[in-house]
Design a protein around this motif. Structure first.
Motif, PDB file in Angstrom:
ATOM      1  N   VAL A   1       0.850  -1.310   0.144  1.00  0.00           N
ATOM      2  CA  VAL A   1       0.068  -0.052  -0.062  1.00  0.00           C
ATOM      3  C   VAL A   1       0.865   1.349  -0.081  1.00  0.00           C
ATOM      4  CG1 VAL A   1      -1.911  -1.038   1.216  1.00  0.00           C
ATOM      5  CG2 VAL A   1      -0.182  -0.017   2.567  1.00  0.00           C
ATOM      6  N   ARG A   2       2.271   1.077  -0.008  1.00  0.00           N
ATOM      7  CA  ARG A   2       3.038   2.395   0.137  1.00  0.00           C
ATOM      8  C   ARG A   2       3.599   2.710  -1.253  1.00  0.00           C
ATOM      9  NH1 ARG A   2       3.889  -0.502   5.027  1.00  0.00           N
ATOM     10  NH2 ARG A   2       3.219   0.716   6.834  1.00  0.00           N
ATOM     11  N   GLY A   3       3.030   2.411  -2.464  1.00  0.00           N
ATOM     12  CA  GLY A   3       3.717   2.804  -3.701  1.00  0.00           C
ATOM     13  C   GLY A   3       4.674   2.005  -4.424  1.00  0.00           C
TER      14      GLY A   3
ATOM     15  N   VAL B   1       5.727   8.208  -5.330  1.00  0.00           N
ATOM     16  CA  VAL B   1       4.888   7.591  -5.691  1.00  0.00           C
ATOM     17  C   VAL B   1       4.634   6.945  -4.294  1.00  0.00           C
ATOM     18  CG1 VAL B   1       3.878   5.277  -6.940  1.00  0.00           C
ATOM     19  CG2 VAL B   1       5.182   6.853  -8.022  1.00  0.00           C
ATOM     20  N   THR B   2       3.535   7.143  -3.461  1.00  0.00           N
ATOM     21  CA  THR B   2       3.444   6.549  -1.988  1.00  0.00           C
ATOM     22  C   THR B   2       2.356   6.203  -1.813  1.00  0.00           C
ATOM     23  OG1 THR B   2       2.556   8.938  -1.503  1.00  0.00           O
ATOM     24  CG2 THR B   2       4.957   8.717  -1.107  1.00  0.00           C
ATOM     25  N   SER B   3       1.445   5.683  -2.705  1.00  0.00           N
ATOM     26  CA  SER B   3       0.305   5.187  -2.402  1.00  0.00           C
ATOM     27  C   SER B   3      -0.176   4.111  -3.302  1.00  0.00           C
ATOM     28  CB  SER B   3      -1.069   6.170  -2.347  1.00  0.00           C
ATOM     29  OG  SER B   3      -1.395   6.620  -3.753  1.00  0.00           O
ATOM     30  N   ARG B   4      -1.067   3.195  -2.968  1.00  0.00           N
ATOM     31  CA  ARG B   4      -1.291   2.032  -3.885  1.00  0.00           C
ATOM     32  C   ARG B   4      -1.849   2.625  -5.108  1.00  0.00           C
ATOM     33  NH1 ARG B   4      -1.398  -3.339  -3.716  1.00  0.00           N
ATOM     34  NH2 ARG B   4      -2.802  -4.483  -4.979  1.00  0.00           N
ATOM     35  N   GLU B   5      -2.821   3.655  -5.051  1.00  0.00           N
ATOM     36  CA  GLU B   5      -3.507   4.261  -6.135  1.00  0.00           C
ATOM     37  C   GLU B   5      -2.544   4.800  -7.265  1.00  0.00           C
ATOM     38  OE1 GLU B   5      -4.197   4.596  -2.839  1.00  0.00           O
ATOM     39  OE2 GLU B   5      -5.849   3.282  -2.947  1.00  0.00           O
ATOM     40  N   ALA B   6      -1.534   5.690  -6.527  1.00  0.00           N
ATOM     41  CA  ALA B   6      -0.576   6.076  -7.535  1.00  0.00           C
ATOM     42  C   ALA B   6       0.321   5.189  -8.238  1.00  0.00           C
ATOM     43  CB  ALA B   6       0.626   7.102  -6.633  1.00  0.00           C
ATOM     44  N   ALA B   7       0.608   4.034  -7.398  1.00  0.00           N
ATOM     45  CA  ALA B   7       1.249   2.937  -8.159  1.00  0.00           C
ATOM     46  C   ALA B   7       0.316   2.139  -9.257  1.00  0.00           C
ATOM     47  CB  ALA B   7       1.802   1.935  -7.067  1.00  0.00           C
ATOM     48  N   GLU B   8      -0.778   2.176  -9.082  1.00  0.00           N
ATOM     49  CA  GLU B   8      -1.799   1.312  -9.891  1.00  0.00           C
ATOM     50  C   GLU B   8      -1.706   2.459 -11.190  1.00  0.00           C
ATOM     51  OE1 GLU B   8      -3.916  -0.976 -11.928  1.00  0.00           O
ATOM     52  OE2 GLU B   8      -3.499  -1.557  -9.515  1.00  0.00           O
ATOM     53  N   ASP B   9      -1.645   3.726 -11.057  1.00  0.00           N
ATOM     54  CA  ASP B   9      -1.697   4.799 -12.243  1.00  0.00           C
ATOM     55  C   ASP B   9      -0.484   4.470 -13.332  1.00  0.00           C
ATOM     56  OD1 ASP B   9      -4.203   5.767 -11.389  1.00  0.00           O
ATOM     57  OD2 ASP B   9      -3.233   7.513 -10.473  1.00  0.00           O
ATOM     58  N   LEU B  10       0.477   3.873 -12.677  1.00  0.00           N
ATOM     59  CA  LEU B  10       1.661   3.789 -13.425  1.00  0.00           C
ATOM     60  C   LEU B  10       1.729   2.261 -14.202  1.00  0.00           C
ATOM     61  CD1 LEU B  10       4.601   4.852 -11.085  1.00  0.00           C
ATOM     62  CD2 LEU B  10       3.695   6.170 -13.046  1.00  0.00           C
ATOM     63  N   ARG B  11       0.793   1.341 -13.812  1.00  0.00           N
ATOM     64  CA  ARG B  11       0.935   0.124 -14.400  1.00  0.00           C
ATOM     65  C   ARG B  11       0.914  -0.010 -15.851  1.00  0.00           C
ATOM     66  NH1 ARG B  11      -2.383  -5.226 -13.234  1.00  0.00           N
ATOM     67  NH2 ARG B  11      -2.663  -4.457 -11.098  1.00  0.00           N
ATOM     68  N   ASP B  12       1.617  -0.645 -16.568  1.00  0.00           N
ATOM     69  CA  ASP B  12       1.937  -0.887 -17.911  1.00  0.00           C
ATOM     70  C   ASP B  12       2.728   0.226 -18.481  1.00  0.00           C
ATOM     71  OD1 ASP B  12       0.480  -3.488 -18.198  1.00  0.00           O
ATOM     72  OD2 ASP B  12      -1.395  -2.323 -18.371  1.00  0.00           O
ATOM     73  N   THR B  13       3.349   0.739 -17.645  1.00  0.00           N
ATOM     74  CA  THR B  13       4.288   1.877 -18.297  1.00  0.00           C
ATOM     75  C   THR B  13       5.612   1.112 -18.682  1.00  0.00           C
ATOM     76  OG1 THR B  13       3.473   3.603 -16.753  1.00  0.00           O
ATOM     77  CG2 THR B  13       5.530   4.258 -17.634  1.00  0.00           C
TER      78      THR B  13
END
Length: 167
Positions: A14-16, A66-78
């Motif tokens: 959950v921490r990015g 990138v400090t949250s799961r949501e921010a990490a999810e936004d990077l998926r497939d980059t």
């Protein structure tokens, strides 16, 4: 030319932190803390590596900001990319990076034009994908017996195909 060194996968925790599908022989160098990677799409980056670790054979990377799961999810497939100019040439005269081969013209040992290398596939055996005029792409195993000469500075590859390979 841009070279892909990794693809961001799913978030981890959950921490990015994110999983990264490694596409480089030098993950310790490319994902070292403090290194910055360009991205595709470009709007998602550049990303600076805060840290990385291996977990059950999977590379986990933390990027600055990138400090949250949501921010990490936004990077998926980059896709994480570097400039090919940043890759040091190999000391081995028979070792080449894909970007050095793509775009080279291909001729047979008798001088007959075959086509142009458009890709290099790595599926157990390295294969040169050669675009040919008026014919399907040719897949040529990248082995010394079939590819006796690679002249990067001269812009060509010489092949000695067995009968039927280019038919």
């Amino acid at each position: 030319m841009q070279l892909v060194v990794g693809r961001i996968g799913r978030p981890h925790g959950v921490r990015g932190e994110v999983t990264v599908e490694v596409r480089t022989d030098e993950p310790g160098l490319r994902f070292a803390p403090g290194s910055t990677l360009a991205t595709e799409p470009a709007a998602r980056g550049p990303l600076s590596v805060e840290g990385h670790r291996w977990h059950k054979g999977i590379l986990l990377v933390r990027f600055e900001g990138v400090t949250s799961r949501e921010a990490a999810e936004d990077l998926r497939d980059t896709m994480l990319v570097i400039d090919s100019a940043d890759v040091a040439p190999s000391d081995d005269p028979d070792e080449f990076h894909d970007h050095q081969l793509i775009g080279l013209s291909v001729v047979t040992v008798t001088g007959e034009p075959v086509g142009e290398v458009t890709d290099v596939l790595h599926h157990g055996q390295d294969l040169l994908v050669v675009r040919r005029d008026g014919a399907d792409d040719a897949l040529i195993p990248f082995v010394k017996a079939l590819v006796p000469e690679v002249d990067v500075s001269g812009g060509r590859i010489v092949v000695d195909p067995p009968e039927g390979l280019l038919s």
